[in-house]
Design a protein around this motif. Structure first.
Motif, PDB file in Angstrom:
ATOM      1  N   UNK A   1       0.836  -1.171   0.000  1.00  0.00           N
ATOM      2  CA  UNK A   1       0.000   0.000   0.000  1.00  0.00           C
ATOM      3  C   UNK A   1       0.889   1.246   0.000  1.00  0.00           C
ATOM      4  N   UNK A   2       0.564   2.226  -0.802  1.00  0.00           N
ATOM      5  CA  UNK A   2       1.324   3.458  -0.916  1.00  0.00           C
ATOM      6  C   UNK A   2       0.825   4.454   0.130  1.00  0.00           C
ATOM      7  N   UNK A   3       1.777   5.053   0.859  1.00  0.00           N
ATOM      8  CA  UNK A   3       1.420   6.053   1.863  1.00  0.00           C
ATOM      9  C   UNK A   3       1.400   7.420   1.189  1.00  0.00           C
ATOM     10  N   UNK A   4       0.241   8.104   1.161  1.00  0.00           N
ATOM     11  CA  UNK A   4       0.156   9.404   0.491  1.00  0.00           C
ATOM     12  C   UNK A   4       0.917  10.502   1.228  1.00  0.00           C
ATOM     13  N   UNK A   5       1.340  10.244   2.471  1.00  0.00           N
ATOM     14  CA  UNK A   5       2.085  11.234   3.244  1.00  0.00           C
ATOM     15  C   UNK A   5       3.592  11.102   3.054  1.00  0.00           C
ATOM     16  N   UNK A   6       4.035  10.214   2.162  1.00  0.00           N
ATOM     17  CA  UNK A   6       5.459  10.008   1.906  1.00  0.00           C
ATOM     18  C   UNK A   6       5.734  10.252   0.427  1.00  0.00           C
ATOM     19  N   UNK A   7       6.700  11.125   0.162  1.00  0.00           N
ATOM     20  CA  UNK A   7       7.146  11.372  -1.211  1.00  0.00           C
ATOM     21  C   UNK A   7       8.552  10.811  -1.354  1.00  0.00           C
ATOM     22  N   UNK A   8       8.861  10.237  -2.501  1.00  0.00           N
ATOM     23  CA  UNK A   8      10.208   9.764  -2.782  1.00  0.00           C
ATOM     24  C   UNK A   8      10.735  10.527  -3.979  1.00  0.00           C
ATOM     25  N   UNK A   9      11.903  11.128  -3.823  1.00  0.00           N
ATOM     26  CA  UNK A   9      12.496  11.914  -4.899  1.00  0.00           C
ATOM     27  C   UNK A   9      13.061  10.984  -5.970  1.00  0.00           C
ATOM     28  N   UNK A  10      12.676  11.169  -7.234  1.00  0.00           N
ATOM     29  CA  UNK A  10      13.201  10.326  -8.294  1.00  0.00           C
ATOM     30  C   UNK A  10      14.667  10.625  -8.611  1.00  0.00           C
ATOM     31  N   UNK A  11      15.186  11.740  -8.137  1.00  0.00           N
ATOM     32  CA  UNK A  11      16.577  12.113  -8.413  1.00  0.00           C
ATOM     33  C   UNK A  11      17.533  11.451  -7.421  1.00  0.00           C
ATOM     34  N   UNK A  12      17.265  11.619  -6.123  1.00  0.00           N
ATOM     35  CA  UNK A  12      18.217  11.110  -5.121  1.00  0.00           C
ATOM     36  C   UNK A  12      17.670   9.945  -4.300  1.00  0.00           C
ATOM     37  N   UNK A  13      16.371   9.669  -4.402  1.00  0.00           N
ATOM     38  CA  UNK A  13      15.782   8.538  -3.695  1.00  0.00           C
ATOM     39  C   UNK A  13      15.428   8.799  -2.245  1.00  0.00           C
ATOM     40  N   UNK A  14      15.649  10.006  -1.752  1.00  0.00           N
ATOM     41  CA  UNK A  14      15.334  10.323  -0.368  1.00  0.00           C
ATOM     42  C   UNK A  14      13.819  10.348  -0.183  1.00  0.00           C
ATOM     43  N   UNK A  15      13.377  10.004   1.033  1.00  0.00           N
ATOM     44  CA  UNK A  15      11.944  10.015   1.344  1.00  0.00           C
ATOM     45  C   UNK A  15      11.636  11.222   2.216  1.00  0.00           C
ATOM     46  N   UNK A  16      10.518  11.895   1.907  1.00  0.00           N
ATOM     47  CA  UNK A  16      10.049  13.024   2.703  1.00  0.00           C
ATOM     48  C   UNK A  16       8.688  12.628   3.257  1.00  0.00           C
ATOM     49  N   UNK A  17       8.603  12.556   4.590  1.00  0.00           N
ATOM     50  CA  UNK A  17       7.380  12.155   5.285  1.00  0.00           C
ATOM     51  C   UNK A  17       6.687  13.372   5.886  1.00  0.00           C
ATOM     52  N   UNK A  18       5.366  13.333   5.886  1.00  0.00           N
ATOM     53  CA  UNK A  18       4.553  14.356   6.544  1.00  0.00           C
ATOM     54  C   UNK A  18       4.927  15.777   6.124  1.00  0.00           C
ATOM     55  N   UNK A  19       5.437  15.952   4.913  1.00  0.00           N
ATOM     56  CA  UNK A  19       5.718  17.285   4.385  1.00  0.00           C
ATOM     57  C   UNK A  19       7.092  17.834   4.658  1.00  0.00           C
ATOM     58  N   UNK A  20       7.740  17.471   5.802  1.00  0.00           N
ATOM     59  CA  UNK A  20       9.024  18.089   6.121  1.00  0.00           C
ATOM     60  C   UNK A  20      10.050  17.149   6.749  1.00  0.00           C
TER      61      UNK A  20
END
Length: 69
Positions: A1-20
């Protein structure tokens, strides 16, 4: 299941949770400002998800890597 509160950068692969909350591959979590100061500022790739300066906020001196002694 994909968490909508987590973004993954396609450039560096880092994850950003809860906006910051940035999850680096090593070390403690950081902020978008620290990520920008250490990676995004230098990579300057159009697909980077951390280019919105209003979301990044203020970048402080301690967000950058410290020079080696």
């Amino acid at each position: 299941m994909v968490n909508p509160n987590v973004q993954t950068c396609p450039v560096c692969g880092v994850k950003i949770e809860e906006g910051d909350k940035v999850i680096f591959s090593a070390g403690p979590p950081g902020t978008r400002a620290r990520l920008w100061a250490r990676v995004c500022n230098y990579a300057q790739k159009p697909d980077c998800i951390n280019q919105d300066h209003t979301a990044i906020g203020s970048v402080h001196e301690n967000d950058y890597y410290k020079p080696l002694p």
